[in-house]
Scaffold this motif. Sequence first.
Motif, short mmCIF file in Angstrom:
data_model
loop_
_atom_site.label_atom_id
_atom_site.label_comp_id
_atom_site.label_asym_id
_atom_site.label_seq_id
_atom_site.Cartn_x
_atom_site.Cartn_y
_atom_site.Cartn_z
N GLU A 159 1.14 -0.97 -0.03
CA GLU A 159 0.13 -0.51 -0.13
C GLU A 159 0.98 1.33 0.13
N LYS A 177 1.38 4.18 -3.07
CA LYS A 177 0.58 5.51 -2.56
C LYS A 177 2.00 6.04 -3.44
N GLN A 203 1.23 9.27 -6.37
CA GLN A 203 1.64 10.47 -5.54
C GLN A 203 2.34 11.20 -6.91
N MET A 206 -4.82 4.85 -5.21
CA MET A 206 -5.09 5.33 -3.55
C MET A 206 -5.76 6.57 -4.42
#
Length: 272
Positions: free
Chosen positions: A65, A69, A73, A130
Motif C-alpha cells: 500500500e 501511495k 503521488q 490510492m
Amino acid sequence: METVTQLSIVETILPMTVIVFIIAIGVVLLNQHFHKNLFEQKLKQESLKILYRNELLRSSILIQEEERKRIAQDLHDELGAVLSIMRMHLIVLEKQITNDNTNMLAGVENVRQLSESALSSIRSISHQLMPPQLEKFGLIKTLESVTNQINKTGKIQIHLTTSCDDTPILTWAISLGYYRIIMELINNTIKHANATAIDLNILCNTFDIKCTYSDNGCGINTENSSAGLGLKSIEGRVTALNGTLKWGNNEKENGFYTFIEIPIDNTTLNNP
C-alpha cells in the motif's frame, strides 16, 4: 511350618507388588505429563507460526500500500504536472496559429487532445492506486460514490445498505482494507459472474464491522484461476486484519455470497 512360610512369602511379595504398582502409576503419570507438555509445545509453536505468518502478511500488505501511495503521488505530482504544462502550451500555440495553417492547427489540436486523454488516464490510475476520497470522506461515502458511478453504466446495479456512516471512526488500515476487499469482490462479479445485481450490506458497531456481499450471477467456479487469485487476495487482507471470511455459492438462489467480519480496535480508532 508351611503356613508360616507361605505367610512370609506373601508378606515379602505384597510390599514389592505395591512398590511396582506405585512405580507403574508414576511412569504412566510421567508419560502423560510428557505428552501433555509436548502437545502444549506444539500448540505454542503452531501459534507462533500463525502469528509470524500474519505479521509477515500485514507487513507485506503495508509495504504494498505504501508503494501504491508513492506511485500514485509520483503520477499525480510529476507526470501529471508535466502533461498539464504541456497542455497549457498547446492551448497557447493553438491561439497563435492562424486559420491559414489549418493542417498545423489540426495537428496541434490532436496533440492537445492526446495530452488531455493522458491526463485523464493518469488521474484514473492514480485514484485506483490510492483513492483520495477514501482519505477525505471515509469508507462509506467512498463506497456510495463508487456504487453510484457503477450503477450509472446500466450494466449492473449495486444495492448498498449500511448502518455505519463511519461511526465509530474506522482506522485507515480497516477503511483501506475493506475498500480493497469490496472492490475486488465487485471486480470479480463484473468479470466472471454475468450478474445484473449486487447486494452489499455493511453493519458497524463498537466491536466490529460486518459485510455481507452477494450477487445473482453464475456463482464461483473453483477451477477459474482468476477468481481463485482474487479470493486469495481477499483472504489475505481479511487475515491481516484479524477478521473472518466465509464465501460460497448460494444453494437456493443462483450467485455468489461472502460474509466478512473484522474486529475494531477501540484503542486505535483514528483517521490517517
